[in-house]
Design a protein around this motif. Structure first.
Motif, PDB file in Angstrom:
ATOM      1  N   MET A 197       0.823  -1.204   0.000  1.00  0.00           N
ATOM      2  CA  MET A 197       0.000   0.000   0.000  1.00  0.00           C
ATOM      3  C   MET A 197       0.858   1.256   0.000  1.00  0.00           C
ATOM      4  SD  MET A 197      -3.118   1.149   2.526  1.00  0.00           S
ATOM      5  CE  MET A 197      -4.157  -0.229   2.062  1.00  0.00           C
ATOM      6  N   ASP A 198       1.976   1.231   0.740  1.00  0.00           N
ATOM      7  CA  ASP A 198       2.886   2.373   0.751  1.00  0.00           C
ATOM      8  C   ASP A 198       3.334   2.702  -0.671  1.00  0.00           C
ATOM      9  OD1 ASP A 198       5.545   3.817   0.930  1.00  0.00           O
ATOM     10  OD2 ASP A 198       5.098   3.699   3.055  1.00  0.00           O
ATOM     11  N   LEU A 199       3.740   1.682  -1.416  1.00  0.00           N
ATOM     12  CA  LEU A 199       4.141   1.888  -2.818  1.00  0.00           C
ATOM     13  C   LEU A 199       2.972   2.377  -3.654  1.00  0.00           C
ATOM     14  CD1 LEU A 199       6.404  -1.113  -3.926  1.00  0.00           C
ATOM     15  CD2 LEU A 199       7.035   1.291  -3.821  1.00  0.00           C
ATOM     16  N   LEU A 200       1.834   1.705  -3.532  1.00  0.00           N
ATOM     17  CA  LEU A 200       0.681   1.994  -4.367  1.00  0.00           C
ATOM     18  C   LEU A 200       0.177   3.420  -4.180  1.00  0.00           C
ATOM     19  CD1 LEU A 200      -1.116   0.554  -6.419  1.00  0.00           C
ATOM     20  CD2 LEU A 200      -2.591  -0.149  -4.525  1.00  0.00           C
ATOM     21  N   LEU A 201       0.273   3.936  -2.969  1.00  0.00           N
ATOM     22  CA  LEU A 201      -0.198   5.288  -2.682  1.00  0.00           C
ATOM     23  C   LEU A 201       0.816   6.361  -3.057  1.00  0.00           C
ATOM     24  CD1 LEU A 201      -1.888   4.626   0.777  1.00  0.00           C
ATOM     25  CD2 LEU A 201      -2.999   4.844  -1.451  1.00  0.00           C
ATOM     26  N   GLY A 202       1.951   5.940  -3.618  1.00  0.00           N
ATOM     27  CA  GLY A 202       2.926   6.915  -4.090  1.00  0.00           C
ATOM     28  C   GLY A 202       4.068   7.173  -3.151  1.00  0.00           C
ATOM     29  N   GLY A 203       4.314   6.273  -2.192  1.00  0.00           N
ATOM     30  CA  GLY A 203       5.383   6.491  -1.234  1.00  0.00           C
ATOM     31  C   GLY A 203       6.764   6.550  -1.844  1.00  0.00           C
ATOM     32  N   ALA A 204       6.958   5.892  -3.001  1.00  0.00           N
ATOM     33  CA  ALA A 204       8.259   5.911  -3.676  1.00  0.00           C
ATOM     34  C   ALA A 204       8.218   6.752  -4.946  1.00  0.00           C
ATOM     35  CB  ALA A 204       8.697   4.493  -4.024  1.00  0.00           C
ATOM     36  N   GLY A 205       7.091   7.449  -5.170  1.00  0.00           N
ATOM     37  CA  GLY A 205       6.949   8.270  -6.370  1.00  0.00           C
ATOM     38  C   GLY A 205       5.571   8.105  -6.972  1.00  0.00           C
ATOM     39  N   GLY A 206       5.120   9.124  -7.686  1.00  0.00           N
ATOM     40  CA  GLY A 206       3.756   9.128  -8.204  1.00  0.00           C
ATOM     41  C   GLY A 206       3.570   8.428  -9.531  1.00  0.00           C
ATOM     42  N   ALA A 207       4.632   8.113 -10.257  1.00  0.00           N
ATOM     43  CA  ALA A 207       4.499   7.466 -11.557  1.00  0.00           C
ATOM     44  C   ALA A 207       3.937   6.054 -11.389  1.00  0.00           C
ATOM     45  CB  ALA A 207       5.844   7.411 -12.269  1.00  0.00           C
ATOM     46  N   ALA A 208       3.266   5.570 -12.444  1.00  0.00           N
ATOM     47  CA  ALA A 208       2.621   4.256 -12.367  1.00  0.00           C
ATOM     48  C   ALA A 208       3.615   3.147 -12.060  1.00  0.00           C
ATOM     49  CB  ALA A 208       1.891   3.973 -13.683  1.00  0.00           C
ATOM     50  N   HIS A 209       4.800   3.198 -12.676  1.00  0.00           N
ATOM     51  CA  HIS A 209       5.758   2.114 -12.434  1.00  0.00           C
ATOM     52  C   HIS A 209       6.284   2.132 -11.005  1.00  0.00           C
ATOM     53  CE1 HIS A 209       8.509   5.418 -13.567  1.00  0.00           C
ATOM     54  NE2 HIS A 209       9.395   4.805 -12.814  1.00  0.00           N
ATOM     55  N   HIS A 210       6.422   3.345 -10.419  1.00  0.00           N
ATOM     56  CA  HIS A 210       6.823   3.419  -9.012  1.00  0.00           C
ATOM     57  C   HIS A 210       5.752   2.788  -8.124  1.00  0.00           C
ATOM     58  CE1 HIS A 210       9.573   6.990 -10.037  1.00  0.00           C
ATOM     59  NE2 HIS A 210      10.340   6.006  -9.642  1.00  0.00           N
ATOM     60  N   ARG A 211       4.496   3.127  -8.385  1.00  0.00           N
ATOM     61  CA  ARG A 211       3.408   2.673  -7.538  1.00  0.00           C
ATOM     62  C   ARG A 211       3.223   1.146  -7.598  1.00  0.00           C
ATOM     63  NH1 ARG A 211      -0.547   6.718  -6.081  1.00  0.00           N
ATOM     64  NH2 ARG A 211       0.015   8.794  -6.835  1.00  0.00           N
ATOM     65  N   LEU A 212       3.538   0.565  -8.741  1.00  0.00           N
ATOM     66  CA  LEU A 212       3.325  -0.867  -8.916  1.00  0.00           C
ATOM     67  C   LEU A 212       4.597  -1.681  -8.756  1.00  0.00           C
ATOM     68  CD1 LEU A 212       0.899  -0.529 -11.943  1.00  0.00           C
ATOM     69  CD2 LEU A 212       0.291  -1.308  -9.637  1.00  0.00           C
ATOM     70  N   GLY A 213       5.712  -1.014  -8.411  1.00  0.00           N
ATOM     71  CA  GLY A 213       6.967  -1.719  -8.190  1.00  0.00           C
ATOM     72  C   GLY A 213       7.551  -2.303  -9.455  1.00  0.00           C
ATOM     73  N   LEU A 214       7.351  -1.610 -10.580  1.00  0.00           N
ATOM     74  CA  LEU A 214       7.835  -2.078 -11.880  1.00  0.00           C
ATOM     75  C   LEU A 214       9.019  -1.248 -12.336  1.00  0.00           C
ATOM     76  CD1 LEU A 214       4.373  -2.517 -13.662  1.00  0.00           C
ATOM     77  CD2 LEU A 214       5.829  -4.331 -12.716  1.00  0.00           C
ATOM     78  N   PRO A 215       9.824  -1.761 -13.262  1.00  0.00           N
ATOM     79  CA  PRO A 215      10.919  -0.952 -13.806  1.00  0.00           C
ATOM     80  C   PRO A 215      10.384   0.228 -14.614  1.00  0.00           C
ATOM     81  CG  PRO A 215      10.729  -3.051 -14.985  1.00  0.00           C
ATOM     82  CD  PRO A 215       9.831  -3.145 -13.788  1.00  0.00           C
ATOM     83  N   ALA A 216      11.215   1.250 -14.776  1.00  0.00           N
ATOM     84  CA  ALA A 216      10.778   2.481 -15.440  1.00  0.00           C
ATOM     85  C   ALA A 216      10.378   2.252 -16.883  1.00  0.00           C
ATOM     86  CB  ALA A 216      11.885   3.533 -15.359  1.00  0.00           C
ATOM     87  N   ASP A 217      10.945   1.226 -17.529  1.00  0.00           N
ATOM     88  CA  ASP A 217      10.642   0.983 -18.943  1.00  0.00           C
ATOM     89  C   ASP A 217       9.540  -0.063 -19.136  1.00  0.00           C
ATOM     90  OD1 ASP A 217      12.034  -1.194 -18.036  1.00  0.00           O
ATOM     91  OD2 ASP A 217      13.510  -1.233 -19.657  1.00  0.00           O
ATOM     92  N   ALA A 218       8.771  -0.341 -18.094  1.00  0.00           N
ATOM     93  CA  ALA A 218       7.694  -1.327 -18.207  1.00  0.00           C
ATOM     94  C   ALA A 218       6.667  -0.861 -19.235  1.00  0.00           C
ATOM     95  CB  ALA A 218       7.024  -1.537 -16.856  1.00  0.00           C
ATOM     96  N   PRO A 219       6.292  -1.716 -20.203  1.00  0.00           N
ATOM     97  CA  PRO A 219       5.317  -1.308 -21.225  1.00  0.00           C
ATOM     98  C   PRO A 219       3.911  -1.197 -20.652  1.00  0.00           C
ATOM     99  CG  PRO A 219       5.932  -3.607 -21.513  1.00  0.00           C
ATOM    100  CD  PRO A 219       6.818  -3.066 -20.432  1.00  0.00           C
ATOM    101  N   ALA A 220       3.048  -0.509 -21.366  1.00  0.00           N
ATOM    102  CA  ALA A 220       1.684  -0.265 -20.893  1.00  0.00           C
ATOM    103  C   ALA A 220       0.920  -1.548 -20.578  1.00  0.00           C
ATOM    104  CB  ALA A 220       0.928   0.586 -21.916  1.00  0.00           C
ATOM    105  N   PRO A 221       1.019  -2.608 -21.395  1.00  0.00           N
ATOM    106  CA  PRO A 221       0.270  -3.828 -21.044  1.00  0.00           C
ATOM    107  C   PRO A 221       0.699  -4.441 -19.717  1.00  0.00           C
ATOM    108  CG  PRO A 221       0.913  -3.863 -23.363  1.00  0.00           C
ATOM    109  CD  PRO A 221       1.622  -2.709 -22.746  1.00  0.00           C
ATOM    110  N   VAL A 222       1.994  -4.377 -19.428  1.00  0.00           N
ATOM    111  CA  VAL A 222       2.494  -4.911 -18.156  1.00  0.00           C
ATOM    112  C   VAL A 222       1.971  -4.069 -16.992  1.00  0.00           C
ATOM    113  CG1 VAL A 222       4.576  -5.315 -16.766  1.00  0.00           C
ATOM    114  CG2 VAL A 222       4.551  -5.929 -19.195  1.00  0.00           C
ATOM    115  N   ILE A 223       1.990  -2.743 -17.154  1.00  0.00           N
ATOM    116  CA  ILE A 223       1.453  -1.847 -16.116  1.00  0.00           C
ATOM    117  C   ILE A 223      -0.031  -2.120 -15.896  1.00  0.00           C
ATOM    118  CG2 ILE A 223       0.929   0.568 -15.580  1.00  0.00           C
ATOM    119  CD1 ILE A 223       3.531   1.347 -16.974  1.00  0.00           C
ATOM    120  N   ALA A 224      -0.770  -2.276 -16.997  1.00  0.00           N
ATOM    121  CA  ALA A 224      -2.209  -2.525 -16.886  1.00  0.00           C
ATOM    122  C   ALA A 224      -2.484  -3.844 -16.166  1.00  0.00           C
ATOM    123  CB  ALA A 224      -2.839  -2.530 -18.274  1.00  0.00           C
TER     124      ALA A 224
END
Length: 474
Positions: A405-432
Motif C-alpha cells: 500500500m505504501d508503494l501503491l499510494l505513491g510512497g516511492a513516487g507518483g508514476a505508475a511504475h513506481h506505484r506498482l513496483g515495476l521498472p521504469a521501462d515497463a510497457p503499458a500492457p504490463v502496467i495494466a
C-alpha cells in the motif's frame, strides 16, 4: 483529474469576499504560487553542504560556499531570462542589487546590513530551475541565534505566517534529536493531515565517511539506509540519499586545468602517488594548483579521480566529469527529487495554498468548509493521509499489505511504475496487468468481512488508486 482548478476557484472566492489588505495580499500570493514552479528549500545545520548541494543540483557554481554575509540570508534561485539579483527588504520594499561572478558563484553587494534583508532572489537562465525554485537557507543550530531563526521562521508551518516553501531537502550528517525536531516543525499541522512526502533527506558530505576511503560511498549508503529505517525519521523523511556534494558540483563544472593536475599526479610512480594521496596536507603541500583542485573535489574526489585516470577508465576531462557525477549520488537524488516532488507538485502546491487559507479564514465559515471539502474529497490528499497512517504505525494490516500500500499510494513516487513496483521501462500492457491484479487484491481486502474497519477504508482508497492507474494506460 487535477484539484488545482477547485483550489484556484476557492482562492478567487476568498479574494472577492475579503477586504482586509493583509489577507488579500497573502491570498493573492497563494493564488499566484499555484502557477509558479514548486518551491523546494535546502536546509540543514551549519557546514552541512547546502550551497554545494544546490550547485550540484543546478549544475552550475551559483551559490557561494564560503561563510560570507549572504549565507546568513534566505536566497531563492529561480529561472529567468537573464542573470539578475533582487533584495526583498524587511520593510517590504524590493530593490535590485549589483553582483559579480567570482569563480562562478554569484557574489552580491547587499549595500546594507544582512538584518535588513528578508530574502534574496537570484534569477538564472536554467532549464533545471524551470520546474522548481531552489531556496538556500542559513544553517540551523548556528552560533548566531538570529541566523537560525531566519531559517526556522521561513520553513516553520506554525510560524506567524504560512510556510513559504512546498517541500524541503534536509541535509543530515549525524542524526541528532534536533534534526527530528526541525522536521516535525516543518511538517507543522501536516502531521495530523498527513504529508510524509514533502521532505527528502540527504546524507551530506557522504564522501568524508570513513576517512574519505575509496569505499566511502558504499559505507555512506549503509548509513543512509539505517537512518531511513529509523522509526522517528521515517514518518517525517522516509527517503535518505547519500550524496557527495563536492563531487556532484565538480562533475558539473570540472575544468581542463584540474584534469591536467590530476593526470600529472596519476602519471607519477605508484609509491609517489600513494604518498601524495595519504592525507589532504600531503597532496596540497607546495603546489597551489593541487590545493585548488583539492578544494574543489575533496580528498575522496582526488583519490577517485587519480585511480580512474591511472587505470585508464577515463581519458579526458569530459570522461572524468561524467564519472565524478556518477559516483556522487546526485543522479539518484535527482531521481528521488523528480519522483517525490516534481511528480506530485500539484498536490504539494495545493496543500500550501490551502494552508494559507487556514491561516486567515474563520473556522466554520463557508469558505473554510469548502477548503475542508477539497481536502476530504481530493484523492491525492486521501493518499497522503493514508501514507502518514502507514508510516506512523497507525494502520492495521500485515507487513506485506502495508508495504504494497505504501508503494501503491505513491510512497516511492507518483508514476505508475513506481506505484506498482515495476521498472521504469515497463510497457503499458504490463502496467495494466499489474494494476488489474492489485485492484483485485485490494477489492477483496475491502470486501472481506473480517478486515479491520480502518484497513477496509484504506483498501477502498487503494482500489481507487488502481482504477486511476488503469485509466491512464488503457
Amino acid at each position: 483529474m487535477s484539484m488545482l482548478p477547485d483550489v484556484q476557484t476557492l482562492l478567487d472566492r476568498a479574494l472577492a469576499e475579503t477586504s482586509d489588505r493583509t489577507v488579500r495580499t497573502a491570498i493573492a500570493d497563494a493564488r499566484r504560487r499555484l502557477g509558479e514552479p514548486l518551491r523546494v528549500a535546502i536546509a540543514g545545520k551549519v557546514k552541512a553542504g547546502k550551497s554545494t548541494l544546490l550547485n550540484a543540483l543546478v549544475g552550475e557554481g551559483l551559490a557561494p560556499t564560503d561563510a560570507g554575509e549572504c549565507t546568513r540570508i534566505v536566497t531563492w534561485y529561480a529561472d529567468g531570462p537573464t542573470y539578475a539579483v533582487t533584495a526583498h527588504l524587511t520593510d517590504g520594499t524590493v530593490t535590485p542589487r549589483p553582483f559579480n561572478r567570482v569563480g562562478g558563484a554569484v557574489q552580491i553587494d547587499l549595500g546594507r546590513p544582512a538584518e535588513q534583508v528578508d530574502h534574496l532572489e537570484v534569477r538564472v537562465p536554467s532549464a533545471r530551475l524551470r520546474r522548481h525554485t531552489l531556496i538556500d537557507t542559513p544553517g540551523i543550530a548556528s552560533l548566531s541565534t538570529d541566523v537560525s531563526l531566519r531559517t526556522m521562521a521561513f520553513l516553520d508551518a506554525e510560524a506567524d505566517r504560512p510556510a513559504q516553501t512546498d517541500a524541503v531537502i534536509y541535509l543530515l550528517r549525524h542524526m541528532h534529536a534536533s534534526d527530528v525536531r526541525f522536521l516535525e516543525s516543518f511538517h507543522g499541522d501536516g502531521l495530523s493531515n498527513g504529508t510524509p512526502v514533502n521532505a527528502v533527506g540527504v546524507l551530506s558530505r557522504a564522501d568524508e565517511i570513513g576517512g574519505a576511503r575509496l569505499d566511502a560511498m558504499e559505507a555512506a549508503a549503509r548509513v543512509a539506509a539505517r537512518y531511513a529505517s529509523d522509526e522517528r525519521l521515517r514518518r517525517l523523511c522516509p527517503v535518505v540519499v547519500p550524496v557527495a556534494g563536492l563531487l556532484g558540483a565538480a562533475g558539473a563544472t570540472l575544468r581542463e586545468d584540474e584534469y591536467r593536475t590530476l593526470a600529472a599526479v596519476a602519471a607519477e610512480p605508484m609509491p609517489v602517488v600513494v604518498e601524495l594521496l595519504l592525507t589532504a596536507d600531503r597532496f596540497a603541500t607546495s603546489a597551489p594548483e593541487r590545493r585548488r583542485t583539492l578544494q574543489r573535489l575533496g580528498l575522496f574526489g582526488v583519490r577517485l579521480a587519480v585511480r580512474l585516470i591511472r587505470e585508464q577508465q577515463v581519458h579526458d576531462s569530459a570522461d572524468l566529469a561524467a564519472a565524478l557525477t556518477a559516483h556522487s549520488g546526485i543522479d539518484r537524488l535527482r531521481e528521488v527529487f523528480t519522483a517525490q516532488f516534481v511528480g506530485r507538485s500539484e498536490v504539494l502546491k495545493a496543500r500550501s495554498a490551502l494552508a494559507v487559507l487556514d491561516e486567515y479564514l474563520a473556522p466554520g465559515s463557508p469558505l473554510a468548509a469548502e477548503a475542508e471539502r477539497i481536502r476530504a474529497s481530493a484523492h491525492e490528499f486521501v493518499e497522503l493521509r493514508l501514507l502518514h497512517l502507514i508510516r506512523s504505525g497507525r494502520l492495521p494490516g500485515t507487513e506485506a499489505q502495508l508495504t504494497e500500500m505504501d508503494l501503491l499510494l505513491g510512497g516511492a513516487g507518483g508514476a505508475a511504475h513506481h506505484r506498482l513496483g515495476l521498472p521504469a521501462d515497463a510497457p503499458a500492457p504490463v502496467i495494466a496487468a499489474a494494476a488489474q491484479a492489485a485492484l483485485a487484491r485490494w477489492q477483496t481486502i475491502a470486501e472481506h468481512p473480517f478486515t479491520a474497519r480502518e484497513l477496509r477504508t484504506a483498501a477502498r482508497a487503494a482500489s481507487r488508486t488502481c482504477e486511476g492507474l488503469l485509466a491512464t494506460v488503457t
